[in-house]
Motif scaffolding. Structure first.
Motif, PDB file in Angstrom:
ATOM      1  N   MET A  84       0.822  -1.198   0.000  1.00  0.00           N
ATOM      2  CA  MET A  84       0.000   0.000   0.000  1.00  0.00           C
ATOM      3  C   MET A  84       0.859   1.253   0.000  1.00  0.00           C
ATOM      4  SD  MET A  84      -3.150   0.506  -0.289  1.00  0.00           S
ATOM      5  CE  MET A  84      -3.177   2.069  -1.138  1.00  0.00           C
ATOM      6  N   LEU A  85       2.002   1.210   0.667  1.00  0.00           N
ATOM      7  CA  LEU A  85       2.901   2.358   0.692  1.00  0.00           C
ATOM      8  C   LEU A  85       3.478   2.624  -0.694  1.00  0.00           C
ATOM      9  CD1 LEU A  85       4.304   4.537   2.361  1.00  0.00           C
ATOM     10  CD2 LEU A  85       6.091   2.872   2.912  1.00  0.00           C
ATOM     11  N   VAL A  86       3.872   1.564  -1.408  1.00  0.00           N
ATOM     12  CA  VAL A  86       4.400   1.727  -2.762  1.00  0.00           C
ATOM     13  C   VAL A  86       3.343   2.351  -3.665  1.00  0.00           C
ATOM     14  CG1 VAL A  86       5.242   0.508  -4.807  1.00  0.00           C
ATOM     15  CG2 VAL A  86       6.117  -0.106  -2.556  1.00  0.00           C
ATOM     16  N   GLU A  87       2.098   1.857  -3.565  1.00  0.00           N
ATOM     17  CA  GLU A  87       1.011   2.446  -4.352  1.00  0.00           C
ATOM     18  C   GLU A  87       0.849   3.928  -4.033  1.00  0.00           C
ATOM     19  OE1 GLU A  87      -0.905   1.389  -6.725  1.00  0.00           O
ATOM     20  OE2 GLU A  87      -0.476  -0.751  -6.763  1.00  0.00           O
ATOM     21  N   THR A  88       0.888   4.259  -2.751  1.00  0.00           N
ATOM     22  CA  THR A  88       0.620   5.626  -2.321  1.00  0.00           C
ATOM     23  C   THR A  88       1.697   6.601  -2.788  1.00  0.00           C
ATOM     24  OG1 THR A  88      -0.610   4.827  -0.401  1.00  0.00           O
ATOM     25  CG2 THR A  88       0.180   7.094  -0.312  1.00  0.00           C
ATOM     26  N   VAL A  89       2.975   6.226  -2.667  1.00  0.00           N
ATOM     27  CA  VAL A  89       4.046   7.154  -3.047  1.00  0.00           C
ATOM     28  C   VAL A  89       4.132   7.325  -4.560  1.00  0.00           C
ATOM     29  CG1 VAL A  89       5.386   6.631  -0.982  1.00  0.00           C
ATOM     30  CG2 VAL A  89       5.886   5.400  -3.111  1.00  0.00           C
ATOM     31  N   ASN A  90       3.500   6.426  -5.328  1.00  0.00           N
ATOM     32  CA  ASN A  90       3.515   6.546  -6.780  1.00  0.00           C
ATOM     33  C   ASN A  90       2.296   7.250  -7.345  1.00  0.00           C
ATOM     34  OD1 ASN A  90       5.880   5.088  -8.293  1.00  0.00           O
ATOM     35  ND2 ASN A  90       5.459   3.841  -6.481  1.00  0.00           N
ATOM     36  N   GLU A  91       1.343   7.607  -6.501  1.00  0.00           N
ATOM     37  CA  GLU A  91       0.184   8.353  -6.976  1.00  0.00           C
ATOM     38  C   GLU A  91       0.572   9.782  -7.320  1.00  0.00           C
ATOM     39  OE1 GLU A  91      -3.710   6.282  -4.943  1.00  0.00           O
ATOM     40  OE2 GLU A  91      -2.783   7.959  -3.903  1.00  0.00           O
ATOM     41  N   GLN A  92      -0.031  10.309  -8.388  1.00  0.00           N
ATOM     42  CA  GLN A  92       0.211  11.694  -8.765  1.00  0.00           C
ATOM     43  C   GLN A  92      -0.871  12.623  -8.221  1.00  0.00           C
ATOM     44  OE1 GLN A  92       0.749  11.839 -13.006  1.00  0.00           O
ATOM     45  NE2 GLN A  92       2.763  10.874 -12.921  1.00  0.00           N
ATOM     46  N   GLY A  93      -1.981  12.066  -7.789  1.00  0.00           N
ATOM     47  CA  GLY A  93      -2.999  12.870  -7.137  1.00  0.00           C
ATOM     48  C   GLY A  93      -4.091  13.394  -8.047  1.00  0.00           C
ATOM     49  N   GLY A  94      -4.069  13.035  -9.343  1.00  0.00           N
ATOM     50  CA  GLY A  94      -5.074  13.569 -10.247  1.00  0.00           C
ATOM     51  C   GLY A  94      -6.149  12.591 -10.657  1.00  0.00           C
ATOM     52  N   GLY A  95      -6.097  11.361 -10.157  1.00  0.00           N
ATOM     53  CA  GLY A  95      -7.053  10.357 -10.586  1.00  0.00           C
ATOM     54  C   GLY A  95      -7.627   9.586  -9.427  1.00  0.00           C
ATOM     55  N   THR A  96      -8.337   8.512  -9.747  1.00  0.00           N
ATOM     56  CA  THR A  96      -8.877   7.627  -8.719  1.00  0.00           C
ATOM     57  C   THR A  96      -7.737   7.057  -7.886  1.00  0.00           C
ATOM     58  OG1 THR A  96     -10.782   7.053 -10.087  1.00  0.00           O
ATOM     59  CG2 THR A  96     -10.170   5.480  -8.367  1.00  0.00           C
ATOM     60  N   GLU A  97      -7.958   6.962  -6.588  1.00  0.00           N
ATOM     61  CA  GLU A  97      -6.907   6.457  -5.713  1.00  0.00           C
ATOM     62  C   GLU A  97      -6.635   4.984  -5.996  1.00  0.00           C
ATOM     63  OE1 GLU A  97      -6.543   8.609  -1.648  1.00  0.00           O
ATOM     64  OE2 GLU A  97      -8.650   8.060  -1.867  1.00  0.00           O
ATOM     65  N   SER A  98      -5.388   4.602  -5.831  1.00  0.00           N
ATOM     66  CA  SER A  98      -4.978   3.227  -6.109  1.00  0.00           C
ATOM     67  C   SER A  98      -4.968   2.400  -4.837  1.00  0.00           C
ATOM     68  CB  SER A  98      -3.583   3.208  -6.754  1.00  0.00           C
ATOM     69  OG  SER A  98      -2.627   3.760  -5.867  1.00  0.00           O
TER      70      SER A  98
END
Length: 298
Positions: A84-98
């Motif tokens: 979950m941490l890897v997913e979170t740090v790779n989010e750009q913040g402009g779309g649906t959350e991963s």
């Protein structure tokens, strides 16, 4: 003779330096960072030789538990919150959350057409899931690939019950229409325990943690020119939403699977009333341009 602390720091420095000529700069950063943090951990908790041997034996057992349909290392990464941490740090913040991929994804889901059912068992309350896939600017994404997988209403994936469920039950690979829409039929999934018959289960038991995940449906969405998205829809009101064993619940992904009693609407969706229905917009981000750098990963 240098003191213990100085000797330990010298070992770390030597190992970090051993990777200095790695041709790929990103690989060099990854390995040197791993060495620094892993060595810091050892200096902080000071494991005994017996404890370190036990850790090696445990990781060996995790690897030996993996097979074609089970990935115990992903499960370990999940329960430690690393996935979950890897997913979170790779989010750009402009779309649906991963969210996490999880251990039950398979490489090839069956190709299905819009409106098809992923429920091959014909049991449980019928459910319709309606999706719209758009880019971050709101434009619909036609022909986007949407890979779907879920457990049954009893909380099991097909790979867990090969003698009970037909292969591909609860799975489907769909394409969106010109408006970025698709819908499919299924059943409402249940909350369920992650596998506890292996090393990860022993870890949870030893630490007094429960193994349960709240009810959800998995999605991997891919569209040309956009970043792939791995996400879930969580069933509102499901148990364990506040204590997911893999830390993947995000409030924006909790969806009401409302009961629909309308007979005409049921007929349009090729189900019987009453049925449950979930509607959700999935937003994917445009692909990042230019090479990925170490600063992008920070």
């Amino acid at each position: 003779m240098p003191g213990t602390d100085e000797a330990a720091k010298a070992i770390t420095a030597a190992v970090v330096d051993s990777f200095r000529d790695t041709p790929d700069p990103r690989l060099r950063d990854l390995l040197q960072g791993l060495v620094r943090h892993l060595h810091d951990y050892v200096r902080e908790v000071r494991p005994t030789m017996q404890e370190w041997e036990h850790a090696v034996d445990y990781l060996t057992a995790v690897g030996q538990t993996c097979d074609a349909t089970r990935q115990e290392f992903i499960l370990l990464s999940d329960v430690l919150g690393v996935s979950m941490l890897v997913e979170t740090v790779n989010e750009q913040g402009g779309g649906t959350e991963s969210t996490v991929l999880g251990p039950f994804h398979v490489v090839e889901s069956p190709q299905r057409a819009a409106g098809d059912s992923v429920d091959l068992m014909g049991t449980g309350t019928p459910c319709v899931v309606s999706l719209r896939v758009t880019s971050a600017d709101g434009g619909p994404l036609a022909a986007a690939s949407v890979d779907v997988w879920q457990c049954t209403e009893d909380g099991f994936y097909d790979v867990q019950q090969p003698d009970v469920q037909p292969r591909g039950n609860g799975r489907g690979l769909f394409r969106t229409d010109d408006e970025g829409r698709l819908w499919f039929r299924t059943v409402v999934p249940s909350h369920y325990p992650i596998p506890t018959d292996g090393p990860v289960g022993r870890l949870l038991a030893a630490t007094g943690r429960h193994p349960y995940r709240p009810a959800h449906i998995h999605f991997v969405v891919e569209a040309d020119g956009h970043r792939p998205l791995t996400t879930h829809l969580f069933v509102a009101g499901s148990p364990y939403q506040d204590s997911d064993a893999v830390f993947a619940v995000k409030e924006s992904l909790v969806v009401d699977f409302a009961q629909v009693d309308d007979v005409e609407k049921a007929r349009a969706y090729r189900v019987t009333a009453p049925f449950r229905m979930a509607e959700f917009d999935i937003v994917v981000e445009p692909e990042q341009t230019g090479p990925r750098t170490h600063e992008d990963a920070r």
